[in-house]
Structures are given as structure tokens and as C-alpha cells.
Design an enzyme around this catalytic site. Structure first.
Site, short mmCIF file in Angstrom:
data_model
loop_
_atom_site.label_atom_id
_atom_site.label_comp_id
_atom_site.label_asym_id
_atom_site.label_seq_id
_atom_site.Cartn_x
_atom_site.Cartn_y
_atom_site.Cartn_z
N CYS A 2 5.68 -12.34 -3.63
CA CYS A 2 6.78 -13.13 -4.17
C CYS A 2 7.40 -12.41 -5.36
CB CYS A 2 6.38 -14.53 -4.62
SG CYS A 2 5.84 -15.57 -3.28
N ARG A 27 8.12 -7.30 -2.41
CA ARG A 27 7.04 -8.22 -2.80
C ARG A 27 6.85 -9.36 -1.81
NH1 ARG A 27 5.80 -7.33 -8.26
NH2 ARG A 27 4.72 -9.32 -8.39
N TRP A 72 6.59 -14.41 -0.19
CA TRP A 72 5.50 -14.07 0.74
C TRP A 72 4.68 -15.35 0.84
CZ3 TRP A 72 0.09 -13.78 0.76
CH2 TRP A 72 -0.46 -13.09 1.86
N ASN A 96 5.78 -17.39 -8.52
CA ASN A 96 4.93 -16.36 -7.89
C ASN A 96 3.49 -16.67 -8.29
OD1 ASN A 96 3.70 -13.99 -6.98
ND2 ASN A 96 4.25 -12.86 -8.82
N GLY A 97 2.63 -16.86 -7.29
CA GLY A 97 1.23 -17.16 -7.59
C GLY A 97 0.72 -18.29 -6.71
N GLU A 466 -8.19 5.45 6.18
CA GLU A 466 -6.81 5.36 5.71
C GLU A 466 -5.82 5.63 6.86
OE1 GLU A 466 -5.38 4.11 3.40
OE2 GLU A 466 -3.42 5.04 3.24
N LYS A 470 -3.06 2.89 8.03
CA LYS A 470 -1.64 3.23 8.04
C LYS A 470 -1.03 2.94 9.40
CE LYS A 470 -1.06 3.57 4.92
NZ LYS A 470 -1.20 3.35 3.51
N GLU A 473 -0.89 -0.92 10.14
CA GLU A 473 0.02 -1.77 9.37
C GLU A 473 1.49 -1.51 9.67
OE1 GLU A 473 0.02 -1.44 5.06
OE2 GLU A 473 -0.58 0.65 5.19
N HIS A 489 -22.66 3.21 18.13
CA HIS A 489 -23.49 2.02 17.85
C HIS A 489 -22.75 0.72 18.15
CE1 HIS A 489 -26.78 4.35 16.27
NE2 HIS A 489 -25.90 5.07 15.59
N LYS A 590 4.01 -5.80 -0.77
CA LYS A 590 3.45 -4.62 -1.44
C LYS A 590 2.47 -4.98 -2.56
CE LYS A 590 4.30 -0.01 -2.80
NZ LYS A 590 3.36 0.49 -1.79
C1 F6R Z 1 -1.64 -0.14 2.46
C2 F6R Z 1 -1.36 -0.70 1.15
C3 F6R Z 1 -2.29 -1.72 0.64
C4 F6R Z 1 -2.52 -1.51 -0.87
C5 F6R Z 1 -3.37 -2.67 -1.43
C6 F6R Z 1 -3.68 -2.46 -2.91
O1 F6R Z 1 -0.68 0.81 2.81
O2 F6R Z 1 -0.41 -0.35 0.51
O3 F6R Z 1 -3.50 -1.72 1.33
O4 F6R Z 1 -3.15 -0.29 -1.06
O5 F6R Z 1 -2.68 -3.87 -1.27
O6 F6R Z 1 -2.51 -2.39 -3.67
P1 F6R Z 1 -2.54 -1.74 -5.10
O7 F6R Z 1 -2.83 -0.30 -4.94
O8 F6R Z 1 -1.18 -2.00 -5.67
O9 F6R Z 1 -3.63 -2.43 -5.87
#
Ligand code: F6R
Length: 595
Positions: A2, A27, A72, A96-97, A466, A470, A473, A489, A590
Site C-alpha cells: 500500500c 507498493r 495491496w 498502509n498497515g 533465488e 525469480k 514470481e 529424497h 515490493k
Molecule cells: C523477490 C523479492 C522479495 C523481497 C522480499 C524482501 O524478488 O523482491 O522476495 O526480496 O519481499 O524485501 P526487502 O528486501 O525489501 O526486505
């Protein structure tokens, strides 16, 4: 998670708010809304979907004060009704929250005759304001916020007040001033083009902005002061600069992210700060690294090389798990909180818990004015620059570089200057990995697979995690990241001709071992591909692979910076081939500022 914004003293509030919401959209993008004050009347428009869905309606509004929101969803599905602002009894609110006690407050307010029009937790705030308003706005705001439990950043509009009120508790809000105009927003880049100077509200502070003046108080109503400073250069918003998406632009910025992170480490004298802290404690007994998602993966990579280089116990844990475990950190612990945004609720709270337990807390973050930096004993900057794409790319590489420097500083001697030199070399290796790899065929293979599994051993395991995150997502192709030895396993039951397994090999010593795991996949009719550092994978493995990508080899602890690049590019191209929006994947946001 948000985005909220407020402004007053501007020519046309809706124009400013709409533009600000575009900057805050990373956000959350479930719905958006704007409310403006015109001639003592509040008019609100709100719509399900992306900010651009609001454009037409926003153009009909003007007013000189207003608030805006991009959502969000937490409580209540994405819909027009659940979109903010919530307006009632002469007030309008964006939030936001999470209001944790919303259910009991709602019950109380309904019993008193209030009518609710959404399923959100946030709507209780506007009802509380109207309940407590007796002609004194400050009294009403204080009475309302004292009833709230949870986390909240709020912007409030009142029909009897030409201005806005901003409230901060556990979620970020920044206020800004430029000429006669005053602003508030969830983050700095949204204010960068508007305000000349900014101040970050602290927890439990309220700002009243009206008539070119801004005053602050705490939740007891006592006045507080806040110093404004010029908008930091790091907060400048980003533009696409000819790239089709931020994701590919930001992957191309990895060499600069690494270079700038190394410079910041030396400029900020992080080596002395870290070695002094270690010396004061007679050396750290253990190292605990925490983060979420991608930040957790860089923390995990660092845990591998910390043990290797320092020989002390080092482990990484997801911040959300660490928070609820007993006695995980103690007085001799170095606790490293890794977070791009510095606002992720679980990471911030994990750092707070570690500090309370007596650990030395080091924040590794891309945002210098974030909540995490306020808690930490010391900050190691990541200088990746503003990251707009929801999927983290350049910030991951910056984090791994910063963490390598932290570990090298703890080791001292010649290790630190050597690490700086190695990192200088890494920039050109990253550039080679960005330009050289045959990603297109790999992305087509992933796009047509029913599942993609990434496997690796040692330092390649966090990178496999990772790569998998990637791809999932941004392309929504299912899969998993596994230690190469673990596949047999259980998960091997999923392997068939429709699945693809990508083996990561950047350590020659482990090449044969990972090759054996790939043989087991072939034996079950599965398909396999390889991403390796040059010379590390057995030739026979490469000959049979559906595709293979070689990256330049480098020091083991820095290899995740380079080997992740083809995986990021594959995820990006797969998303594009499948027609997804790589910058704003479904259901995500994000900055995850709720638990
Ligand atoms: C994946 C991604 C998320 C962030 C996670 C932590 O591409 O961006 O998994 O890494 O939400 O966010 P930060 O780094 O801002 O604490």
C-alpha cells in the site's frame, strides 16, 4: 505494501496525487483512489485495478488539498468498495498497515449506529475520527489513534481543515515541503520531484499540514520537532530510459550496483565500524543473518562464505521465523538484517528482537532512511539505486557484495583489500554475463515446461533458490530450488518429460557430484540444463544438456553475483514470452510492510 500520499497548498491536488500514485504503485496495485477537498467538501474517486484505471475520474477533480492510495489487499478482496480512501462523517482516510483490533472496533461502532461500506480493517479509522470529532481535529485524531492496535501509516482529510494530517506507527511516512506546498508519502521517490526538503516521521508521531505550515506532536499530544533536510540523491525516482521493463533495465544496472556498493562501503568507513564492534566484544561468537525472499537468499549465501572464511558458526534464517523463536541471538551475536527496502515488517521486527536480546545489529539495506537503519547499531549501505521492479535483481547482487565486504572486514588482514580487488573484477564479469548468455532458448524451454527445478550444492544452493523464486514470481511457471542431493529424497517423484531441471555448477570440486544428480533425472525421463562457471561442469554433462550457459568464473563467495544473472534473465524472458508483466507480477507488492 500500500502506498499513501497527501498534499496541500498545491494548484491541483488530484494531478499531484495521481502522479504520486504512479510512483508508489510498486507498493501494491489491487486498487487506487484519490480524495480532494474543494470548498469544504470532500470528493473521492476509487477504482479496482491499476492506477491508470483512475485517470479519467481523477481528471474531473481539483482542490488544493487531497490524499491518495494504491492498495495491496490484506482485509477484503480487491474491489471498488474496498479501495481507499474511506470517507465518512466529514473525514476521508488512506491507510498502509493492518489494524489488528478492527473487528472489535467495528462491532462497537456498528452498535453505535455507524454504517460500514467495505470489508477492510482500515475503514474503522474514519469512523473513529467522526465519532471523536467535537470541533477539535487534533483531539479527534489523538483519540482515534489511541484506539488502534497494529501498524498504521495514515493520511487524513477533514472537511473542516484545509490541509491534511499524517500519522506514523510502524509503517513508513515521510513529509516534504516545497514552496507553499506540503506533502506526505510512503516513500521518498514519490516526493523527489515535488518537495525540496523532507523529514522522516518517527513511530508515534503525527503531522498537521495546513496553510504552508507543518507541526508535529506525539500520541499524547505533546509537540515534537523534526528537522527537514534536502531530498537525498539516492531517493531520486527511476525512469525506463528506453528499456521495455524495469526488470531488464535493473539487471543491466548490476555492474554499477556492485561498483557503487563497494565505493559506499569504503566511503562510509564500514571496515573500521565493523572491526571496532568486533574488537569491543572480543570477536563475535556467532553470526546470524536474516531477511525475507531474495534478501534471505543473499543472507544464506553469506552464511556459507562466512563459515568458510571466518570459521565461526554462521547461519541464515527467514526473518518471519526468527521473530518467533526463543533465544536465537545473544550478546556475542552479530545479527545481520538484510533488506532492500529496509521496511519489511518481519525483518524490522527480527532486528528489534535481536537488539533486545543484546546482539550487535548490522543493517544491510538499499534505503538509507528506512526503519531498519533506525534500529540498527550500524548500517552497511547497498547502493543499487532505486529498484522499481517488484522482483529484486540488482539489489540482490549489491547485497552479496556488501555481505562479502562485511565478512572480509571481520577477517581483516589481507583478506579485506583482496576482496575489494576481486569485487572490482566482478563488475566486468557481470557485464559479460549480461551480454553473452544464450538466454532466449533457455527461456523458451522454461516457458514450455510444466515445472522447473533448480539444483545446486554449497554456494550454488542459495542461487538455485533465488533462480527458482525469480522464475516463479514473474512467469508463474511452478518449480522449486533444491540442494542437489535432496532431489532424490522426494521431489524426484515430480520429474517427468514435462519438467526441466537446471543444475547450477560454479565449484569445480562439486561438479561431478551435481552431475550425478542430473543422471538420476535423465534416468527418470526428465530434461536437464546447466548454468555453470567456465570450466566447472564436466564436458559430458554439457554435451547432453538441453541448454547450457557459461558465466565467467570467480572467487567462490562472489560467484552468486555473477551466476544469478542468467537466471534473472531467463525469468525475465520467460515472463515476456508468456505475456506476463515482469515489473508487477500478480498478487505481489515490493515493500511488504505487514506481517
Ligand atoms: C523477490 C523479492 C522479495 C523481497 C522480499 C524482501 O524478488 O523482491 O522476495 O526480496 O519481499 O524485501 P526487502 O528486501 O525489501 O526486505
Amino acid at each position: 505494501m500500500c502506498g499513501i500520499i497527501g498534499c496541500t497548498g498545491v494548484k491541483c491536488a488530484s494531478e499531484i496525487l495521481y502522479k504520486g500514485l504512479e510512483d508508489l504503485e510498486y507498493r501494491g496495485y489491487d486498487s487506487a483512489g484519490i480524495a480532494v477537498l474543494e470548498g469544504g467538501r470532500i470528493t473521492a474517486v476509487k477504482k479496482k485495478g491499476r492506477v491508470y484505471a483512475l485517470k479519467r475520474a481523477a481528471e474531473q477533480l481539483c482542490g488544493t488539498s487531497g490524499i491518495g492510495h494504491t492498495r495491496w489487499a490484506t482485509h477484503g478482496r480487491p474491489s471498488d468498495e474496498n479501495a481507499h480512501p474511506h470517507t465518512y462523517g466529514g473525514f476521508s482516510v488512506v491507510h498502509n498497515g493492518i489494524i489488528e483490533n478492527y473487528a472489535e472496533l467495528k462491532e462497537e461502532l456498528i452498535a453505535e449506529g455507524h454504517t460500514f461500506s467495505s470489508q477492510t480493517d482500515s475503514e474503522v479509522v474514519v469512523h473513529l475520527l467522526s465519532k471523536y470529532y467535537r470541533g477539535d481535529l487534533k483531539e479527534a485524531v489523538l483519540a482515534a489513534v489511541r484506539r488502534l492496535k497494529g501498524a498504521f501509516a495514515l493520511c487524513i482529510l477533514c472537511s473542516r481543515y484545509e490541509g491534511f494530517v499524517a500519522v506514523k506507527y510502524r509503517n513508513p511516512i515521510i513529509v516534504g515541503a516545497g514552496g507553499e506546498a506540503l506533502y506526505a508519502a510512503s516513500d521518498m521517490p514519490a516526493l523527489a520531484g515535488l518537495a525540496e526538503s523532507v523529514a522522516v516521521l518517527r513511530d508515534g508521531q503525527i503531522a498537521f499540514a495546513s496553510d504552508g505550515k507543518i507541526s508535529f506532536c506525539n500520541f499524547s499530544g505533546e509537540p515534537e520537532s523534526l528537522t527537514f533536510s534536502p531530498v537525498p540523491a539516492a531517493a531520486r525516482g527511476a525512469r525506463l530510459c528506453g528499456f521495455p521493463h524495469y526488470m531488464i533495465k535493473e539487471i543491466n544496472e548490476i555492474p554499477a550496483a556492485v561498483k557503487n556498493t563497494v565505493h559506499a562501503f569504503t566511503d562510509d568507513k564500514c571496515f573500521s565500524v565493523i572491526s571496532r564492534a568486533a574488537k569491543k566484544r572480543g570477536g563475535f561468537k556467532d553470526i546470524l543473518l536474516c531477511g525475507c525472499g531474495t534478501a534471505y537468499h543473499s543472507a544464506l549465501a553469506a552464511a556459507y562464505f562466512a563459515e568458510d572464511i571466518l570459521g565461526v558458526p554462521a547461519r541464515a534464517e527467514t526473518a518471519g521465523e526468527f521473530r518467533y523463536r526463543k533465544s536465537a541471538a545473544g550478546a556475542g551475536t552479530l545479527f545481520v538484517a538484510v533488506s532492500q527496502s529496509g521496511e519489511t515488517a518481519d525483518t524490522v521486527e527480527a532486528a528489534r528482537a535481536a537488539k533486545e536480546a543484546g546482539a550487535f545489529v548490522l543493517a544491510v539495506t538499499n534505503v538509507p532512511y528506512s526503519a531498519l537503519t533506525g534500529i540498527a547499531d550500524a548500517v552497511v549501505p547497498v547502493r543499487a539505486g532505486t529498484e522499481v521492479c517488484v522482483a529484486a535483481t540488482k539489489s540482490y547482487c549489491g547485497q552479496v557484495a556488501a555481505l562479502a565486504l562485511v565478512i572480509a572486514s571481520l577477517k581483516g588482514g589481507s583478506v579485506y583489500p583482496r576482496m575489494i580487488e576481486e569485487l572490482k573484477d566482478i563488475e566486468s564479469k557481470c557485464a559479460a554475463a549480461i551480454s553473452d548468455c544464450g538466454v532466449e532458448a533457455a527461456a523458451r524451454a522454461c516457458a514450455s515446461s510444466s515445472g522447473v527445478y533448480f539444483i545446486g550444492r554449497g554456494i550454488d544452493y542459495p542461487v538455485a533458490l533465488e533462480g527458482s523464486l525469480k522464475l516463479k514470481e514473474v512467469s508463474y511457471v511452478p518449480g522449486e530450488g533444491y540442494p542437489a542431493g535432496e532431489l532424490k529424497h522426494g521431489t524426484i517423484a515430480l520429474i517427468d518429460g514435462g519438467t526441466l531441471t537446471v543444475a547450477m555448477i560454479t565449484d569445480r570440486k562439486l561438479g561431478e557430484k551435481t552431475a550425478s544428480a542430473v543422471e538420476q533425472i535423465y534416468s527418470r525421463g526428465g530434461r536437464a540444463a546447466v548454468v555453470c562457471a567456465s570450466g566447472c561442469a564436466p564436458k559430458t554433462l554439457l554435451e547432453r544438456a538441453e541448454f547450457f550457459i557459461e558465466v565467467p568464473s570467480c572467487k567462490s563467495c562472489l560467484s552468486p553475483i555473477v551466476s544469478v544473472i542468467p537466471l534473472q534473465l531467463i525469468a525475465y524472458r520467460t515472463a515476456v514470452i508468456l505475456g506476463r508483466d515482469p515489473d508487477k507480477p500478480r498478487n505481489l507488492a515490493k515493500s511488504v510492510t505487514v506481517e
